[in-house]
Enzyme design. Structure first.
Site, PDB file in Angstrom:
ATOM      1  N   TYR A 299      25.903  22.100  23.599  1.00 21.67           N
ATOM      2  CA  TYR A 299      25.545  23.263  22.767  1.00 21.67           C
ATOM      3  C   TYR A 299      25.335  24.537  23.598  1.00 21.67           C
ATOM      4  CZ  TYR A 299      24.985  20.968  18.176  1.00 21.67           C
ATOM      5  OH  TYR A 299      25.191  20.345  16.961  1.00 21.67           O
TER       6      TYR A 299
ATOM      7  N   HIS B 266      28.218  17.478  12.673  1.00 22.33           N
ATOM      8  CA  HIS B 266      28.778  18.563  13.487  1.00 22.33           C
ATOM      9  C   HIS B 266      30.291  18.524  13.347  1.00 22.33           C
ATOM     10  CE1 HIS B 266      29.799  21.104  16.939  1.00 22.33           C
ATOM     11  NE2 HIS B 266      30.755  20.207  17.168  1.00 22.33           N
TER      12      HIS B 266
HETATM   13  N1  UDP Z   1      20.895  25.384  13.728  1.00 22.27           N
HETATM   14  C1  UDP Z   1      19.524  25.458  13.543  1.00 22.27           C
HETATM   15  N2  UDP Z   1      18.979  26.625  13.080  1.00 22.27           N
HETATM   16  C2  UDP Z   1      19.731  27.714  12.788  1.00 22.27           C
HETATM   17  C3  UDP Z   1      21.120  27.638  12.978  1.00 22.27           C
HETATM   18  C4  UDP Z   1      21.678  26.463  13.445  1.00 22.27           C
HETATM   19  O1  UDP Z   1      18.822  24.485  13.792  1.00 22.27           O
HETATM   20  O2  UDP Z   1      19.178  28.745  12.363  1.00 22.27           O
HETATM   21  C5  UDP Z   1      21.482  24.142  14.228  1.00 22.27           C
HETATM   22  C6  UDP Z   1      22.209  23.353  13.144  1.00 22.27           C
HETATM   23  O3  UDP Z   1      21.956  21.977  13.357  1.00 22.27           O
HETATM   24  C7  UDP Z   1      23.653  23.682  13.377  1.00 22.27           C
HETATM   25  C8  UDP Z   1      23.686  23.808  14.901  1.00 22.27           C
HETATM   26  O4  UDP Z   1      22.453  24.437  15.223  1.00 22.27           O
HETATM   27  O5  UDP Z   1      24.497  22.679  12.875  1.00 22.27           O
HETATM   28  C9  UDP Z   1      24.812  24.641  15.456  1.00 22.27           C
HETATM   29  O6  UDP Z   1      24.821  25.904  14.814  1.00 22.27           O
HETATM   30  P1  UDP Z   1      26.175  26.555  14.298  1.00 22.27           P
HETATM   31  O7  UDP Z   1      25.869  27.960  13.943  1.00 22.27           O
HETATM   32  O8  UDP Z   1      27.249  26.317  15.299  1.00 22.27           O
HETATM   33  O9  UDP Z   1      26.455  25.757  12.943  1.00 22.27           O
HETATM   34  P2  UDP Z   1      27.590  24.674  12.583  1.00 22.27           P
HETATM   35  O10 UDP Z   1      28.815  25.018  13.368  1.00 22.27           O
HETATM   36  O11 UDP Z   1      27.027  23.321  12.949  1.00 22.27           O
HETATM   37  O12 UDP Z   1      27.770  24.817  11.109  1.00 22.27           O
HETATM   38 MG    MG Z   2      29.093  25.419  15.369  1.00 24.99          MG
END
Ligand code: UDP
Ligand code: MG
Length: 136
Positions: free
Chosen positions: A52, A118
């Protein structure tokens, strides 16, 4: 022209813990995805931090890495035409509250952090993420 792609999917700890692995895999298969590779593993926090890394400046980064390493996950390589976008559509919005009917996150997600799955967000990142988990 067909554009067969591969993407990385992870069934996250909240979903594995609730024994949703089988149901979520059925959703992938019912939507035409082939599961080319899969393994159930638990990763260390430092590996979650690497995975991440793109989010390292975000306020949720530390909790996110604690969470992804908190229990078993199922990591899969999914394949079909336009798999990257298709998987993003099937997953639904990051926040399950905003996810559309019929998506995995709408059906199973608990909260924005415990959102069950994910999926890679681009073909380029899919290659990097598949390599991360499946390059021995
Ligand atoms: N996440 C979180 N809080 C936030 C935004 C994201 O805990 O405000 C976590 C959530 O589990 C998410 C991951 O971080 O799936 C990765 O974020 P991303 O924006 O890449 O979302 P995704 O691609 O998973 O939809
Ligand atoms: Mg993402």
């Amino acid at each position: 022209m067909s554009k067969i792609e591969q993407t990385l999917s992870i069934i996250k700890p909240d979903a594995v813990e609730r024994k949703l692995e089988g149901e979520i895999k059925e959703m992938f298969k019912n939507n035409g995805f082939v599961i080319l590779k899969e393994k159930k593993i638990q990763i260390e926090k430092n590996e979650a931090e690497k995975f991440y890394k793109v989010h390292e400046a975000k306020p949720f980064y530390n909790d996110l890495c604690d969470y992804l390493s908190s229990g078993p996950i199922v990591v899969m390589v999914l394949e079909k035409e336009n798999a990257v976008l298709g998987n993003r559509n099937l997953m639904g919005a990051t926040n399950p509250k905003d996810a559309k009917e019929g998506t995995i996150r709408k059906k199973y997600g608990i909260s924005i952090d415990k959102n069950s799955v994910h999926g890679s967000d681009s073909v380029e990142n899919a290659k990097i993420e598949i390599d991360f988990f499946f390059s021995n």
